[in-house]
Design a protein around this motif. Sequence first.
Motif, PDB file in Angstrom:
ATOM      1  N   GLU A 122      46.757  36.390  33.475  1.00  0.00           N
ATOM      2  CA  GLU A 122      45.314  36.539  33.516  1.00  0.00           C
ATOM      3  C   GLU A 122      44.952  37.991  33.219  1.00  0.00           C
ATOM      4  OE1 GLU A 122      44.587  33.214  37.057  1.00  0.00           O
ATOM      5  OE2 GLU A 122      43.705  35.219  37.223  1.00  0.00           O
ATOM      6  N   THR A 134      42.348  32.733  39.144  1.00  0.00           N
ATOM      7  CA  THR A 134      41.896  31.390  38.778  1.00  0.00           C
ATOM      8  C   THR A 134      42.043  30.495  40.003  1.00  0.00           C
ATOM      9  OG1 THR A 134      42.445  31.609  36.444  1.00  0.00           O
ATOM     10  CG2 THR A 134      42.405  29.382  37.338  1.00  0.00           C
ATOM     11  N   GLY A 147      38.294  29.690  36.043  1.00  0.00           N
ATOM     12  CA  GLY A 147      38.939  30.988  35.864  1.00  0.00           C
ATOM     13  C   GLY A 147      39.257  31.244  34.413  1.00  0.00           C
ATOM     14  N   GLN A 148      40.155  32.200  34.179  1.00  0.00           N
ATOM     15  CA  GLN A 148      40.507  32.586  32.818  1.00  0.00           C
ATOM     16  C   GLN A 148      41.997  32.898  32.736  1.00  0.00           C
ATOM     17  OE1 GLN A 148      38.468  36.068  31.347  1.00  0.00           O
ATOM     18  NE2 GLN A 148      39.656  36.146  29.452  1.00  0.00           N
ATOM     19  N   ALA A 165      47.152  28.233  39.584  1.00  0.00           N
ATOM     20  CA  ALA A 165      45.824  28.511  40.123  1.00  0.00           C
ATOM     21  C   ALA A 165      45.933  28.724  41.626  1.00  0.00           C
ATOM     22  CB  ALA A 165      44.861  27.359  39.814  1.00  0.00           C
TER      23      ALA A 165
END
Length: 364
Positions: A122, A134, A147-148, A165
């Motif tokens: 991330e 995330t 999220g990313q 995550a």
Amino acid sequence: MNVTDFRRRLRDWLDTHDLSPAADHSLDAQVAQLARVRRALWEADWMRYGWPAEVGGLGGGAVLRAVLGEEVARRGLAEPGIWSLVEVLVPTLIDYAPPALAADLVPRLLGGEEQWCQGFSEPGSGSDLASLSTRAVRDGEHWVVSGQKVWTSLAQYAARCVLLARTGGPGHAGLSAFLLDMDTPGITVRPLRTLHGVDEFAEVFLDGVRVPGDRLLGAPGDGWRLAMDLLPHERSTCFWHRIAHLHNRLDRLLADGCEPDADALGTVWLDLHTARCRSARTQRSLAADGRLGPETSVDKILLATAEQRLYDTARDLLPGTVELSDTGAWRTEYLYSRAATVYGGTAEIQRNIVARRLLDLGKE
């Protein structure tokens, strides 16, 4: 089947089945070629060796997969980095997914029907997985993920993603893993333009993505354990494939009429040979008990060093090939090699792991 017989029979089969790539070297063409090669090898059973029967395999040790990837790399049939993704993702599915899910989906990947990706890194959390932000929140029979992710290899081609995550509190214990369908609403993939001009990596944005509960890999909180089991696979069979590819590039350097510098060429060969010997030891360890640990950081350091020295030597012994051309394999691969000491864990972090966990030198 023993390794010698497997290699001999595989070479005979490859000699009589032309799987050579076309002249197009774009990423689209590489991914299509990867699917073509996997499909042919799966249909002829070669891709099934080294995997358990539960996912369509024919059994045998992981060394058979290493030999298959080595022969593919030696013949230049598929780009070794994207070929090796199966070595990271399939063991993870076998170990952590519900058996019926693994039995259904793994043959699609091995057989060239699908491409998958790995959603770990991330922005701001590259090598520090414990800081991932995330988040996945339970909602009835689903998890909702937002999220990313970044540096996600081949995400724009992928049907599935092994995703980390946060389902709990901060730190390692709060991480969980999921197998995400990439066509789920709420997912946006944006390829990243890199220095070497190949859009292999992508950003992945997740906005309220609903993931069925049966796509949780393991139990809530198993994400860190899964990641620690997965990462060493990047440094075992995958590295064996990469070293075979780099030996090919050394042969190509000689064939391209480089300046005859025996000391420089000998140093490159010695670096590659050292990395190969270390990787062979790792293959034996994997075959003995199926588990690898922090010692694979040594493999990472050796391979990154060998790769960068090879392309530095190519730049020096083929004057102008890298600096004065906007195209060509040597320029593209030289630029990509600059990242060898960054991706998959930086060289500095790998040396810290060696110092702390293998040499017991403490934190300072």
